[in-house]
Design a protein around this motif. Structure first.
Motif, PDB file in Angstrom:
ATOM      1  N   ASN A  15       0.971  -1.131  -0.176  1.00  0.00           N
ATOM      2  CA  ASN A  15      -0.168  -0.027   0.011  1.00  0.00           C
ATOM      3  C   ASN A  15       0.795   1.128  -0.084  1.00  0.00           C
ATOM      4  N   GLU A  16       1.923   1.298   0.743  1.00  0.00           N
ATOM      5  CA  GLU A  16       2.868   2.515   0.775  1.00  0.00           C
ATOM      6  C   GLU A  16       3.278   2.860  -0.274  1.00  0.00           C
ATOM      7  N   ILE A  18       1.964   2.048  -3.560  1.00  0.00           N
ATOM      8  CA  ILE A  18       0.949   2.686  -4.400  1.00  0.00           C
ATOM      9  C   ILE A  18       0.577   4.387  -3.889  1.00  0.00           C
ATOM     10  N   GLU A  19       0.735   4.459  -2.546  1.00  0.00           N
ATOM     11  CA  GLU A  19       0.406   5.823  -2.229  1.00  0.00           C
ATOM     12  C   GLU A  19       1.518   6.757  -2.613  1.00  0.00           C
ATOM     13  N   GLU A  20       2.858   6.240  -2.414  1.00  0.00           N
ATOM     14  CA  GLU A  20       3.983   7.197  -2.782  1.00  0.00           C
ATOM     15  C   GLU A  20       3.930   7.482  -4.161  1.00  0.00           C
ATOM     16  N   ALA A  22       1.371   7.589  -6.290  1.00  0.00           N
ATOM     17  CA  ALA A  22       0.320   8.489  -6.340  1.00  0.00           C
ATOM     18  C   ALA A  22       0.750   9.934  -6.220  1.00  0.00           C
ATOM     19  N   ARG A  23       1.390   9.928  -4.954  1.00  0.00           N
ATOM     20  CA  ARG A  23       1.803  11.547  -4.608  1.00  0.00           C
ATOM     21  C   ARG A  23       2.786  12.285  -5.657  1.00  0.00           C
ATOM     22  N   HIS A  24       3.315  11.399  -6.568  1.00  0.00           N
ATOM     23  CA  HIS A  24       4.502  12.096  -7.529  1.00  0.00           C
ATOM     24  C   HIS A  24       3.639  12.387  -8.981  1.00  0.00           C
ATOM     25  N   THR A 100      11.866   4.647  -1.569  1.00  0.00           N
ATOM     26  CA  THR A 100      11.361   5.883  -2.435  1.00  0.00           C
ATOM     27  C   THR A 100      12.364   6.945  -2.132  1.00  0.00           C
TER      28      THR A 100
END
Length: 287
Positions: A15-16, A18-20, A22-24, A100
Motif C-alpha cells: 500500500n505504501e 501505491i500511495e507514494e 500517487a503523490r508524485h 522511495t
C-alpha cells in the motif's frame, strides 16, 4: 461469464508503494510502464525481470520511441533500477525501486534528455601531447612468475565461463517463476494441474530458498518435482504431518500406502482442474 478471479493470479504491491507513486506527478506513459514492471516482477514473485523497451511498448500498445524515452527517464530518477546489465544475447534486468527516499523526484529531479541534438555536433578537445616511450617490461624472473599467474587465472576464468555457459543453457526457453527457479511454460502448467496452486506454491518456495542458500543450479528444475526427488518427498512428508491425528486416512495416504476401499474424505478439497489430492483444506464430504 465469470470475471477475473484472484485464483487466476494476482500482483502483490505494498500500500505504501501505491500511495507514494500517487503523490508524485508521473505522466501517463510512466505510470503504465510501472504497472507492467510490477506485473512482470511482483506478479511472478521476483524483484526484477528482463524487460526491453520493445516488450514494454508491445504490452502498452504504444510508440516504441516514446516508451524508450520515458523508461530511460524512470531509470535516471531511480524509480526503476537495473539489477543486471545486458550481456551478450541476454538483455538487462530491471525492477522497481521500493526505497522511495532514493528517488530523484520533485526539486531533485534531473531534466529529461532531449530527443535529438538539434543538428549541433559536440566539440572535443584534442591532445597533441606526444607520449614518452618508457620500457616498463619486468625482469625475466618476474616475467616467468607473471606468466604462471596468468595461466592460473586463465584456467579459473575458463572454468567460470564453462559454469556460466551451463547455467545459460539450463535457462533456455524457460521463465523464472520464483527466484532462481526456471521452468518452461508447459512444465509450469503440468505442475499446477498435478499439485494445484497451493501445493505448487509451497514446493517452489522451498526449492527457491534452497537454491539461494547453497548457490546451486539444476540442469532441470522441473526434474526436482518428479516422483522420487527430494522435493517431492519433502512435500509428501509435509502433507503427512498435516494429516496426523485425523481418524480417517487422507486421500494422499491412501495413494501412498496403497489403501483400498471406499473412505470418507474431509481433509481434501478439489485442486486446480478437478479433484486434486495435493490441496489440503476443509471441503465437503465425498464417499
Amino acid at each position: 461469464m465469470a470475471g477475473p478471479e484472484l485464483s487466476d493470479g494476482f500482483t502483490r504491491v505494498a500500500n505504501e508503494v501505491i500511495e507514494e507513486v500517487a503523490r508524485h506527478k508521473f505522466n501517463g506513459t510512466q505510470l503504465r510502464i510501472l504497472l507492467i514492471v510490477w506485473r512482470q516482477t511482483y506478479g511472478w514473485r521476483r524483484k526484477s525481470a528482463e524487460l526491453s523497451a520493445t516488450f514494454l511498448a508491445t504490452a502498452l500498445q504504444s510508440d516504441l520511441r516514446g516508451v524508450k524515452k520515458e523508461l530511460n527517464h524512470l531509470l535516471d530518477i531511480k524509480v526503476l533500477v537495473v539489477h543486471r546489465p545486458a550481456k551478450g544475447k541476454y538483455g538487462r534486468y530491471i525492477g522497481f525501486n521500493k526505497y522511495t527516499n532514493q528517488w530523484l523526484v520533485g526539486d531533485n529531479c534531473p531534466p529529461q534528455k532531449p530527443d535529438s541534438t538539434g543538428g549541433q555536433l559536440p566539440t572535443y578537445e584534442v591532445d597533441d601531447h606526444t607520449p614518452e616511450v618508457v620500457d616498463n617490461r619486468p625482469p625475466k624472473k618476474e616475467k616467468k612468475e607473471s606468466i604462471k599467474k596468468d595461466n592460473k587465472n586463465n584456467k579459473g576464468a575458463a572454468k567460470e565461463m564453462a559454469s556460466k555457459t551451463k547455467l545459460a543453457k539450463s535457462r533456455e526457453g524457460k521463465q523464472e517463476y520464483a527466484e532462481e527457479v526456471w521452468l518452461k511454460p508447459e512444465e509450469h502448467t503440468k505442475l499446477l494441474n498435478e499439485f494445484g496452486q497451493e501445493g505448487f506454491t509451497w514446493m517452489i518456495d522451498v526449492l527457491s530458498s534452497y537454491k539461494l542458500s547453497v548457490d546451486k543450479f539444476y540442469a532441470s528444475d522441473y526434474a526436482v518435482f518428479k516422483k522420487g526427488g527430494w522435493l517431492r518427498m519433502k512435500f509428501e512428508k509435509h502433507l503427512t504431518e498435516q494429516n496426523k491425528g485425523k481418524k480417517q486416512p487422507s486421500f494422499l495416504q491412501q495413494k501412498l500406502g496403497g489403501a483400498t476401499g471406499d473412505r470418507t474424505r474431509t481433509d481434501v478439497t478439489p485442486g486446480n482442474g478437478g479433484n486434486n489430492p495435493w490441496t489440503i483444506g476443509t471441503g465437503s464430504n465425498h464417499t
